[in-house]
Design an enzyme around this catalytic site. Structure first.
Site, PDB file in Angstrom:
ATOM      1  N   LYS A  41      -1.803  -1.401   6.777  1.00 20.91           N
ATOM      2  CA  LYS A  41      -2.307  -0.679   7.959  1.00 20.91           C
ATOM      3  C   LYS A  41      -2.444  -1.606   9.158  1.00 20.91           C
ATOM      4  O   LYS A  41      -2.273  -1.174  10.301  1.00 20.91           O
ATOM      5  CB  LYS A  41      -3.643   0.012   7.648  1.00 20.91           C
ATOM      6  CG  LYS A  41      -3.474   1.243   6.793  1.00 20.91           C
ATOM      7  CD  LYS A  41      -4.650   2.188   6.913  1.00 20.91           C
ATOM      8  CE  LYS A  41      -4.440   3.440   6.085  1.00 20.91           C
ATOM      9  NZ  LYS A  41      -5.647   4.241   5.942  1.00 20.91           N
ATOM     10  N   LYS A  83       6.100   5.028  -1.430  1.00 22.67           N
ATOM     11  CA  LYS A  83       5.288   6.193  -1.800  1.00 22.67           C
ATOM     12  C   LYS A  83       5.398   7.268  -0.715  1.00 22.67           C
ATOM     13  O   LYS A  83       5.598   6.943   0.465  1.00 22.67           O
ATOM     14  CB  LYS A  83       3.827   5.779  -2.037  1.00 22.67           C
ATOM     15  CG  LYS A  83       2.981   5.714  -0.804  1.00 22.67           C
ATOM     16  CD  LYS A  83       1.481   5.716  -1.102  1.00 22.67           C
ATOM     17  CE  LYS A  83       0.762   5.668   0.241  1.00 22.67           C
ATOM     18  NZ  LYS A  83      -0.650   5.650   0.239  1.00 22.67           N
ATOM     19  N   LYS A 140       1.391  10.570   4.122  1.00 20.80           N
ATOM     20  CA  LYS A 140       1.067  11.530   5.182  1.00 20.80           C
ATOM     21  C   LYS A 140       1.695  11.106   6.495  1.00 20.80           C
ATOM     22  O   LYS A 140       1.991  11.921   7.343  1.00 20.80           O
ATOM     23  CB  LYS A 140      -0.448  11.548   5.416  1.00 20.80           C
ATOM     24  CG  LYS A 140      -1.284  12.109   4.306  1.00 20.80           C
ATOM     25  CD  LYS A 140      -2.755  11.944   4.706  1.00 20.80           C
ATOM     26  CE  LYS A 140      -3.679  12.063   3.532  1.00 20.80           C
ATOM     27  NZ  LYS A 140      -5.033  11.581   3.811  1.00 20.80           N
TER      28      LYS A 140
HETATM   29  P1  TYM Z   1      -5.995   9.451   0.862  1.00 25.17           P
HETATM   30  O1  TYM Z   1      -6.608  10.463   1.776  1.00 25.17           O
HETATM   31  O2  TYM Z   1      -5.054   8.472   1.438  1.00 25.17           O
HETATM   32  O3  TYM Z   1      -5.247  10.177  -0.325  1.00 25.17           O
HETATM   33  C1  TYM Z   1      -5.890  11.156  -1.111  1.00 25.17           C
HETATM   34  C2  TYM Z   1      -5.475  11.029  -2.550  1.00 25.17           C
HETATM   35  O4  TYM Z   1      -4.070  11.172  -2.676  1.00 25.17           O
HETATM   36  C3  TYM Z   1      -3.544  10.122  -3.469  1.00 25.17           C
HETATM   37  N1  TYM Z   1      -2.172   9.873  -3.036  1.00 25.17           N
HETATM   38  C4  TYM Z   1      -1.110   9.943  -3.845  1.00 25.17           C
HETATM   39  N2  TYM Z   1      -0.980  10.203  -5.156  1.00 25.17           N
HETATM   40  C5  TYM Z   1       0.257  10.205  -5.684  1.00 25.17           C
HETATM   41  N3  TYM Z   1       1.368   9.958  -4.964  1.00 25.17           N
HETATM   42  C6  TYM Z   1       1.294   9.683  -3.637  1.00 25.17           C
HETATM   43  N4  TYM Z   1       2.396   9.464  -2.943  1.00 25.17           N
HETATM   44  C7  TYM Z   1       0.011   9.672  -3.027  1.00 25.17           C
HETATM   45  N5  TYM Z   1      -0.414   9.439  -1.762  1.00 25.17           N
HETATM   46  C8  TYM Z   1      -1.750   9.572  -1.795  1.00 25.17           C
HETATM   47  C9  TYM Z   1      -4.476   8.948  -3.189  1.00 25.17           C
HETATM   48  O5  TYM Z   1      -4.398   7.984  -4.201  1.00 25.17           O
HETATM   49  C10 TYM Z   1      -5.805   9.653  -3.162  1.00 25.17           C
HETATM   50  O6  TYM Z   1      -6.300   9.840  -4.453  1.00 25.17           O
HETATM   51  N6  TYM Z   1      -9.536   6.052   0.212  1.00 25.17           N
HETATM   52  C11 TYM Z   1      -9.113   7.374  -0.214  1.00 25.17           C
HETATM   53  C12 TYM Z   1     -10.157   8.439   0.040  1.00 25.17           C
HETATM   54  C13 TYM Z   1     -11.486   8.095  -0.506  1.00 25.17           C
HETATM   55  C14 TYM Z   1     -11.864   8.085  -1.878  1.00 25.17           C
HETATM   56  C15 TYM Z   1     -13.226   7.700  -1.899  1.00 25.17           C
HETATM   57  C16 TYM Z   1     -11.198   8.376  -3.055  1.00 25.17           C
HETATM   58  C17 TYM Z   1     -12.570   7.727   0.217  1.00 25.17           C
HETATM   59  N7  TYM Z   1     -13.623   7.484  -0.635  1.00 25.17           N
HETATM   60  C18 TYM Z   1     -13.921   7.568  -3.118  1.00 25.17           C
HETATM   61  C19 TYM Z   1     -11.889   8.263  -4.266  1.00 25.17           C
HETATM   62  C20 TYM Z   1     -13.241   7.854  -4.282  1.00 25.17           C
HETATM   63  C21 TYM Z   1      -7.857   7.732   0.553  1.00 25.17           C
HETATM   64  O7  TYM Z   1      -7.609   7.240   1.610  1.00 25.17           O
HETATM   65  O8  TYM Z   1      -7.125   8.706   0.033  1.00 25.17           O
END
Ligand code: TYM
Length: 333
Positions: free
Chosen positions: A115, A197, A200
């Site tokens: 990032k 991967k 978004k």
């Molecule tokens: P975020 O918003 O980037 O993504 C949400 C969830 O989607 C999963 N993910 C994927 N899984 C499989 N293949 C992909 N290509 C893919 N892209 C994203 C991410 O692993 C995630 O589970 N930091 C976290 C949000 C968060 C969180 C937490 C999660 C904040 N606090 C506490 C668990 C526990 C995040 O940015 O996810």
């Protein structure tokens, strides 16, 4: 919340459009996980401001993500659904945990490095502190399991390290959480660049299938997915990344094993296979999209669920925070 059940926590940032990677990696399993765990699901809006957001749009995305959670089967009567910024304990515990986290370990985080490169004009402290806030999220609720995609593995590890560090300095205070990763679909790849991967913020919008994409768009994106010249529908992630990714996506949505999918398409051409994946994904997304639209018309209902969710979350979070404050020696009145 029921006594003796394990606690499960997960969150998603309300940024950009969610992809089928986000759905498969975590949200899809939430409906059934509610049967076995005390679940807490957060719209992680505090994490999202580490990258600049347009305020009105950001508010809209926050509500819309909460609606998506509900449309995917999260039941506010069973689980806690809330918006992270509605529970002040997250920021408070994050501050305390910062003093148990080293600058060097944050600098080494893969996501921070990625990032920072992407947003070189805004490498703010929040971006670096992001994993500590995530640790605070998880640890506040004495969480046992955290269902996330593979890209969050490193953040989960650091949450465990911070918990153990605190527990060792004082007495056991935090539950040390475990990650819960899907066997198939923990890392869904970009359709155009299958070694990356699906994200978004994909540079090429054809590489990511968004949960808001209409049927024709979904099918078109899958039709254009990059495969290989070998013309065999076989799961081999190292040498056949594109096809293996499509097999994973199909298997997850069809609720079949990898082997069953391979058998189903044995002898078929890539064209037919890609169309079948596209049609299946479009079929599965349609009811979720319709339900989210329906819910978004009832803002009052969503807001009332979020309000109750935040109250229930705060109660649990404040209990942990009080313990922490006591242990570190904050003066209590
Ligand atoms: P975020 O918003 O980037 O993504 C949400 C969830 O989607 C999963 N993910 C994927 N899984 C499989 N293949 C992909 N290509 C893919 N892209 C994203 C991410 O692993 C995630 O589970 N930091 C976290 C949000 C968060 C969180 C937490 C999660 C904040 N606090 C506490 C668990 C526990 C995040 O940015 O996810």
């Amino acid at each position: 919340m029921e006594e003796n059940r394990k606690v499960l926590y997960s969150g998603v940032q309300p940024t950009n459009n969610l992809t089928i990677g986000n759905y498969i990696g975590t949200i899809k399993s939430w409906r059934s996980l509610q049967e076995d765990y005390d679940c807490i699901f957060a719209v992680s809006n505090m994490h999202a401001i580490t990258v600049r957001q347009e305020p009105a749009e950001f508010r809209r995305k926050t509500l819309s993500l909460a609606a998506l959670f509900l449309a995917c089967g999260v039941e506010p009567e069973k689980s806690i659904v809330y918006v992270q910024s509605h529970v002040p304990a997250h920021a408070e515990l994050c501050w305390a945990l910062n003093t148990f986290t080293y600058v060097g370990e944050m600098e080494r985080m893969t996501q921070f490095k990625d990032k920072s490169a992407k947003h070189a004009d805004n490498i703010n402290m929040g971006l670096m502190d992001y994993p500590v806030l995530m640790a605070a999220d998880i640890l506040l609720y004495q969480t046992d399991v955290v269902p996330v995609g593979a890209d969050q593995r490193q953040h989960l590890e650091i949450a465990r390290d911070i918990a153990q560090r605190f527990n060792n300095v004082f007495t056991p205070t935090f539950k040390v959480p475990e990650g819960l990763f899907r066997k198939v679909g923990a890392k869904i790849s970009d359709l155009q660049e299958p070694t990356k991967k699906m994200s978004k913020s994909a540079e090429n919008p054809n590489g990511a299938v968004f949960l808001t994409d209409d049927r024709d768009t979904v099918i078109r994106k899958f039709k254009r997915a990059v495969t290989d010249s070998d013309a065999e529908i076989r799961y081999e992630p190292e040498s056949k990344a594109g096809v293996s990714n499509l097999i994973s996506i199909y298997s997850v949505f069809a609720e079949k094993s990898i082997e069953e999918t391979e058998r189903e398409f044995c002898g078929k051409g890539y064209g037919d296979f890609k169309l079948a994946v596209g049609e299946l994904v479009a079929d599965k997304l349609a009811p979720i999209q319709a339900e989210r639209e329906r819910l978004l018309k009832d803002k009052e209902y969503i807001e009332s669920a979020l309000k109750t969710g935040a109250e229930r979350a705060a109660k649990i979070a404040n209990r942990t925070l009080a313990k922490v404050y006591k242990k570190i020696g904050f003066y209590q009145l």
